[in-house]
Design an enzyme around this catalytic site. Structure first.
Site, mmCIF file in Angstrom:
data_model
loop_
_atom_site.group_PDB
_atom_site.id
_atom_site.type_symbol
_atom_site.label_atom_id
_atom_site.label_comp_id
_atom_site.label_asym_id
_atom_site.label_seq_id
_atom_site.Cartn_x
_atom_site.Cartn_y
_atom_site.Cartn_z
ATOM 1 N N CYS A 1 0.864 -1.178 0.000
ATOM 2 C CA CYS A 1 0.000 0.000 0.000
ATOM 3 C C CYS A 1 0.898 1.224 0.000
ATOM 4 O O CYS A 1 1.740 1.376 0.900
ATOM 5 C CB CYS A 1 -0.901 -0.011 1.225
ATOM 6 S SG CYS A 1 -1.885 1.491 1.445
ATOM 7 N N CYS B 1 -0.843 3.730 -7.061
ATOM 8 C CA CYS B 1 -1.677 3.088 -6.042
ATOM 9 C C CYS B 1 -1.767 1.628 -6.425
ATOM 10 O O CYS B 1 -2.021 1.305 -7.593
ATOM 11 C CB CYS B 1 -3.061 3.728 -5.984
ATOM 12 S SG CYS B 1 -4.259 2.846 -4.942
#
Length: 258
Positions: free
Chosen positions: A70, A177
Site C-alpha cells: 500500500c 496506487c
C-alpha cells in the site's frame, strides 16, 4: 517459506500474484482491513494504528517477510512497522515506479490518489528520481474505491476522468496506487484510444515481490503454497470482489486455502 502482504483492501493482490509467480511454493498470508478502509482519508496517526493492527495479525503467522502493499501505508506507517517487527520480520514498503519510468525517458504521468497527488512525499520522489523528465501528477478520485468494490462502471468513469487530465504526449504512466494495477488493462485501452499509441504502464508489484524474496533467507525450506486470508484479523476466504480479477482467481486456484 512464508510471505505476508498487507493493505487496506485488495490492492495487495498484484504483489501477492507476483510472489506466487516467482515462488509458487511460498505460503502466502494476505492481511487487509475491510473494517477500517479506506485508509487514505485517515490522519497519519490513525492510519498508522490501523496498519499496525493489520501487520500484527499477519505477524502472528510467523512470516519470513512482510510486504506493505500500500503506497499510503508505506508513506505514513513504515517506520513504525519496522520499529516493531524488524529484525525478526523484514518489512518491505511500496514505492511508485517513478525511477524506472524516468529512466526510460519521455514525459511521465503519475496516477495516484488525491491524498498522494501533490504530497511532499511524492514531490520528493519526483525530485530525486525524475530529474530531467517532465512529470505530470494526475489525481484519480474514486478509482481505488471503484477497484476495491469491482464496480466496473465506476472504474471506467474514473479512468476516463484521469486520462482526460493526462498529457497526450506521455510515454509512460506510473500506477501510484496498488489498486490501480488490477485494472491496468482498462487503463491501457483508454490511454491508447486517447493518444493513438501504446503508453507504458509501470506498477510496483514485480519489484516489491522480488525485494521481499531477496530479504528471505536462501536456506528457508520450500513452503506448500498455502493461502491464508485475514480480514481485519479474522480468518476468511478471498472476498468476492477479489475473485473478479485474474490475480485473485489465480491465487485461489493455485493453492489450498489454509
Amino acid at each position: 517459506m512464508k510471505i505476508a502482504l498487507m493493505d487496506s483492501g485488495i490492492g495487495l493482490l498484484p504483489a501477492a500474484a507476483a510472489v506466487r509467480r516467482l515462488r509458487p511454493d511460498a505460503d502466502l498470508v494476505l492481511s487487509s482491513d475491510p473494517d477500517g478502509m479506506p485508509w487514505g482519508p485517515r490522519t497519519p496517526e490513525d492510519l498508522t494504528a490501523r496498519a499496525l493492527t493489520v501487520a500484527r495479525a499477519a505477524a502472528a503467522h510467523a512470516p519470513d517477510a512482510l510486504v506493505v502493499a500500500c503506497n499510503t501505508a508505506s508513506v505514513h506507517a513504515l517506520p513504525t512497522l519496522r520499529a516493531e517487527l524488524e529484525p525478526r520480520i523484514p518489512v518491505i514498503g511500496t514505492v511508485p515506479a517513478i525511477k524506472p519510468a524516468a529512466a526510460a525517458g519521455g514525459p511521465v504521468a503519475i496516477w495516484a490518489t488525491p491524498a498522494t497527488t501533490g504530497s511532499p512525499y511524492q514531490r520528493r520522489l519526483i525530485a530525486e528520481f525524475g530529474a530531467g523528465v517532465d512529470v505530470a501528477e494526475v489525481p484519480c478520485p474514486g478509482l481505488a474505491e471503484a477497484v476495491q468494490h469491482a464496480d466496473s462502471a465506476a472504474v471506467a468513469a474514473a479512468v476516463e476522468a484521469a486520462a482526460a487530465l493526462t498529457p497526450a504526449a506521455v510515454e509512460s504512466v506510473v500506477l501510484g496506487c496498488t489498486h490501480y494495477e488490477l485494472v491496468a488493462e482498462a487503463i491501457g485501452r483508454v490511454l491508447r484510444a486517447r493518444t493513438g499509441r501504446e503508453v507504458g504502464l509501470l506498477g510496483s508489484a514485480p519489484a516489491v515481490a522480488a525485494q521481499a524474496l531477496r530479504r528471505v533467507t536462501a536456506t528457508r525450506a520450500p513452503g506448500t503454497g498455502a493461502l491464508t486470508v485475514l480480514l481485519s484479523g479474522r480468518p476468511a476466504e478471498l472476498p468476492p470482489a477479489a475473485l473478479t480479477y485474474p490475480e485473485g482467481r489465480a491465487l485461489r486456484q493455485a493453492a489450498p486455502v489454509a
